[in-house]
Design an enzyme around this catalytic site. Structure first.
Site, short mmCIF file in Angstrom:
data_model
loop_
_atom_site.label_atom_id
_atom_site.label_comp_id
_atom_site.label_asym_id
_atom_site.label_seq_id
_atom_site.Cartn_x
_atom_site.Cartn_y
_atom_site.Cartn_z
N CYS A 1 51.59 45.62 49.00
CA CYS A 1 50.48 44.84 49.02
C CYS A 1 51.00 43.72 47.77
CB CYS A 1 49.17 45.92 48.46
SG CYS A 1 48.06 44.90 47.70
N LYS B 1 44.04 56.53 53.80
CA LYS B 1 43.54 56.47 52.40
C LYS B 1 43.03 58.05 52.04
CE LYS B 1 42.25 51.79 52.69
NZ LYS B 1 41.12 50.69 52.98
N GLU C 1 40.13 44.85 42.01
CA GLU C 1 40.53 43.62 42.04
C GLU C 1 41.57 43.11 41.13
OE1 GLU C 1 39.30 41.81 44.82
OE2 GLU C 1 38.24 43.74 45.22
N SER C 2 42.68 42.61 41.92
CA SER C 2 43.65 42.14 41.04
C SER C 2 43.44 41.23 39.86
CB SER C 2 44.77 41.53 41.91
OG SER C 2 44.52 40.29 42.71
#
Length: 240
Positions: free
Chosen positions: A15, A42, A68-69
């Site tokens: 990712c 998952k 969220e990155s």
């Protein structure tokens, strides 16, 4: 470490948004544990704590979860001085807009890499070339995107150059040949220690395996390259 502030990063190995966070954590020398999951399978414990069911997420202590990155990157930056984000509200807002730009350009790059349709492949390539011009302009007369000092914005673009470098030998053309500043910048960014250690050692192998298994346009255009195999490089962060 106080268990209330223990950091556990949940990620997927290829990712690009997880790579952003890992790069920042390595640059900031943050102590953390990491758990890898498969996005096509998952686990239940992950779905219970991830609001959108996506990676990366950062578990702080036993109860707090950040997703969220960009949010995770800013949090890491805030707790580990000196900060890479500006204090000025307007400059900070401009940087956040560039984070969104980096997310979009990386999303389109991965769509290009894993495209199975020739028309979509060409369309994505054209989109990328058009948007590379923005980064080229940001780099005008500067070492980094925001000036002569490394910023969080620079680290948000890391997955773009890691992926492009991996595919140098197989892309139908040098996508950066008309962007000299961008090309030099990418070489400099990928040479940073935090970038070299901020990705899993089998990243290249897993990416190429995915490109082959999905019978992408890239694979069909150059099967000999992909069938030679790529040996993963070592990474001190993930060695057992």
């Amino acid at each position: 470490m106080d268990k209330r502030f223990k950091h556990t990063l949940v990620a997927h190995k290829i990712c690009p948004y997880c790579m952003k966070v890992l790069t920042v954590m390595r640059h900031k020398n943050v102590k953390f544990e990491i758990k890898f999951i498969e996005t096509h399978n998952k686990p239940e414990w992950f779905l219970r704590i991830s609001p959108l069911g996506s990676v990366p997420i950062l578990i702080i202590g036993e109860e707090i979860v950040l997703s969220e990155s960009a949010v995770i990157m800013e949090y890491i930056d805030e707790i580990t001085p000196p900060k890479l984000m500006p204090d000025d509200p307007l400059e900070k807002a401009i940087d956040r807009a560039k984070f969104e730009f980096s997310n979009e350009i990386i999303r389109n790059l991965y769509s290009f890499i894993f495209s199975t349709e020739q028309e979509k492949f060409v369309r994505q390539k054209e989109w990328l070339m058009k948007h590379f011009k923005w980064i080229e302009e940001w780099l005008k007369d500067k070492k980094y995107i925001n000036g002569n000092e490394l910023s969080l914005v620079d680290l948000s673009f890391v997955p773009l150059f890691v992926a492009l470098n991996m595919l140098k030998s197989t892309l139908p053309c040098d996508m950066l040949k008309d962007f000299k500043r961008l090309k030099m910048y990418g070489e400099m960014i990928t040479s940073l220690p935090c970038v070299k250690t901020g990705r899993v050692p089998d990243y290249e192998f897993l990416m190429i395996d995915g490109i082959k298994s999905q019978n992408t346009v890239l694979y069909r255009s150059n099967p000999c390259y992909f069938n030679n195999g790529v040996k993963p490089q070592g990474c001190c962060l993930f060695r057992n």
